[in-house]
Scaffold this motif. Structure first.
Motif, short mmCIF file in Angstrom:
data_model
loop_
_atom_site.label_atom_id
_atom_site.label_comp_id
_atom_site.label_asym_id
_atom_site.label_seq_id
_atom_site.Cartn_x
_atom_site.Cartn_y
_atom_site.Cartn_z
N ALA A 118 20.86 11.49 9.83
CA ALA A 118 20.74 10.20 10.52
C ALA A 118 20.23 9.12 9.58
CB ALA A 118 19.82 10.34 11.73
N GLY A 119 19.26 9.47 8.73
CA GLY A 119 18.72 8.49 7.80
C GLY A 119 19.75 8.02 6.79
N GLY A 120 20.55 8.95 6.25
CA GLY A 120 21.58 8.56 5.30
C GLY A 120 22.65 7.69 5.94
N ARG A 140 18.45 21.77 15.36
CA ARG A 140 18.33 20.95 16.58
C ARG A 140 17.74 19.58 16.25
NH1 ARG A 140 16.67 26.04 18.60
NH2 ARG A 140 14.48 25.44 18.31
N TYR A 141 16.81 19.55 15.32
CA TYR A 141 16.19 18.29 14.92
C TYR A 141 17.23 17.35 14.30
CZ TYR A 141 13.02 15.14 12.41
OH TYR A 141 12.37 14.04 11.93
N GLU A 142 18.00 17.85 13.35
CA GLU A 142 19.02 17.03 12.70
C GLU A 142 20.10 16.61 13.69
OE1 GLU A 142 19.35 15.76 9.73
OE2 GLU A 142 17.50 16.60 8.89
N GLU A 143 20.50 17.50 14.56
CA GLU A 143 21.55 17.19 15.53
C GLU A 143 21.09 16.10 16.50
OE1 GLU A 143 24.63 20.02 17.88
OE2 GLU A 143 22.54 20.22 18.50
N ARG A 144 19.86 16.24 16.98
CA ARG A 144 19.34 15.26 17.96
C ARG A 144 19.24 13.87 17.35
NH1 ARG A 144 15.20 17.80 18.98
NH2 ARG A 144 13.62 16.67 17.75
#
Length: 454
Positions: free
Chosen positions: A376-378, A258-262
């Protein structure tokens, strides 16, 4: 016999035109009809009506440019002037949302797939009954097996069998299924990327049960046959420990998921305005004066973007980039190396995510400070460092010369006939009619050594 017969052109008083085959004074055979409201149909006719296979386009226009407009169209089968059988309807919208499935007397009926503006698929059998979105637990009408000679009584009987289902279960009409057709294009299906990041094994079926270290602790051999059997020592305690560990790891994966998706969605929304501009600019790259409508990028335009940004100089070729993108089935790429395949904006976002993965995300030693989340960072770093500074600074002369569609497309057809995809040696041998020859590439020049038999 004083009736139109054969091939001919008719101009109607309203300005509509038909060119094609006639029989006994009516349109019959293969032909094209253009109405005064700019709608057009090209395909098969029978007894003056659209019948057979054909394509209908709403508000069409003659496109003289090297662009791919988003058209509202239907491609499929017809009967007595109505859509009937298997067909696909595309919407003139950003993302190219479409419905592919079966029709009955101009209504969506039976099995179908909705592909939304973000590429998400919604598939059921039946998906529609008489143009009404239906629940998935209803028995299919099996329209595919319906034959042309179906009599009137059978059609009436089928309708009567379906109607009580709506009366007995009115809740199915109010509980409308959530379709992705109105979802914005930045809400992609991220399963492939997050699974590769957090749980790579989920992408590959595991056939062998093994311990976490990959070796058997009984015989200290990594390739022993013990790995193919489940451990039965102290079954009660081991099962409880396994269940607790599994639940804990599952909760951790779900939380990280959920963290990566958000954060990935937040990153896409943050960059969406600029990405739309880049997409639209490259969609009309090979046209001097592009039509004023929604345009779709072609694979050739995407290659030009990679070249402008110098992606091919960072460790992997353009061919490898195409293969990586097509490996993800969610992208919907039919042919990874076809230069004229449409790339919708959601497919463009998939391409950015995949490329940023190989350049930045998968390297664990890189710390991202400006954007939370690894995906998101990449992506953020890839856009900031590689795409934004170089997009629009075109390298080469392809986008300035030979912008006509016909010559380029003809060359590609020749390219396919040689043996797609051919090597440079095969292409030269076929185009230059060289049978027993050898040639060497040296510093951008080709040196031929032709055998004496030629």
């Amino acid at each position: 016999m004083n009736e139109m017969n054969g091939i001919g052109l008719r101009i109607y008083p309203s300005g509509a035109r038909y060119v094609g085959q006639w029989k006994n004074g009516v349109r019959d055979g293969v032909g094209t009809m253009v109405w005064s409201n700019r709608n057009l149909y090209r395909g098969e006719w029978k007894c003056g009506a659209m019948n057979g296979y054909g394509e209908y386009v709403w508000n069409g226009f003659f496109n003289k440019t090297f662009t791919w407009p988003q058209e509202a169209s239907y491609i499929g089968h017809w009967r007595h002037g109505m859509r009937h059988g298997k067909g696909e309807i595309k919407l003139n919208s950003v993302g190219g949302a479409k419905y592919s499935g079966y029709w009955k007397d101009n209504k969506k009926h039976g099995y179908g797939i909705i592909i939304g503006s973000n590429g998400e698929k919604f598939e059921f059998d039946p998906l529609f009954l008489n143009d009404i979105l239906y629940a998935p637990n209803v028995v299919a009408d099996n329209l595919e097996n319906e034959i042309e000679t179906k009599n009137e009584k059978e059609c009436v009987r089928t309708v009567k069998e379906i109607k009580p289902l709506f009366i007995e279960k009115p809740d199915q009409l109010t509980e409308t299924l959530a379709t992705p057709i109105l979802k914005p294009e930045q809400f992609l299906d991220l399963f492939y990327y997050i699974a590769r990041l957090l749980d790579p094994k989920s992408l590959e079926p595991s056939l062998v049960l093994s311990t976490s270290s990959g070796k058997c602790y009984s015989c200290e051999n990594e390739s022993c046959s013990c790995l193919t059997h489940s451990v039965s020592i102290d079954a009660t305690t081991s099962e409880e420990n396994d269940i607790s560990q599994t639940n804990a790891s599952k909760e951790m994966i779900d939380s990280n998921w959920r963290y990566e998706e958000r954060w990935t969605y937040s990153c896409l929304m943050f960059h969406m305005f600029r990405l739309r501009q880049i997409y639209n600019d490259y969609a009309k790259l090979f046209a001097k004066s592009a039509p004023k409508c929604n345009l779709a990028m072609s694979k050739l335009c995407l290659w030009q973007l990679w070249r402008d940004c110098g992606i091919h100089e960072k460790g992997f070729s353009l061919v490898e980039i195409d293969s990586y993108i097509a490996k993800n089935e969610i992208t919907g790429i039919k042919d990874p190396h076809h230069p004229f395949e449409k790339i919708e904006i959601w497919q463009f976002l998939h391409a950015l995510l995949e490329t940023s993965w190989h350049l930045y995300t998968k390297h664990n030693d890189i710390e991202i400070e400006e954007m939370n989340g690894k995906l998101a960072g990449g992506l953020h770093r890839f856009l900031k460092n590689d795409v934004y500074p170089h997009a629009g600074n075109h390298i080469g002369s392809l986008c300035y010369e030979n912008q006509d569609l016909l010559p380029i497309y003809c060359v590609f057809e020749l390219y396919q006939q040689i043996g797609y995809p051919p090597s440079a040696r095969d292409l030269l041998r076929a185009t230059c009619n060289l049978k027993d020859s050898s040639f060497v590439f040296f510093n951008g020049m080709i040196i031929f050594s032709i055998a004496s038999s030629l």
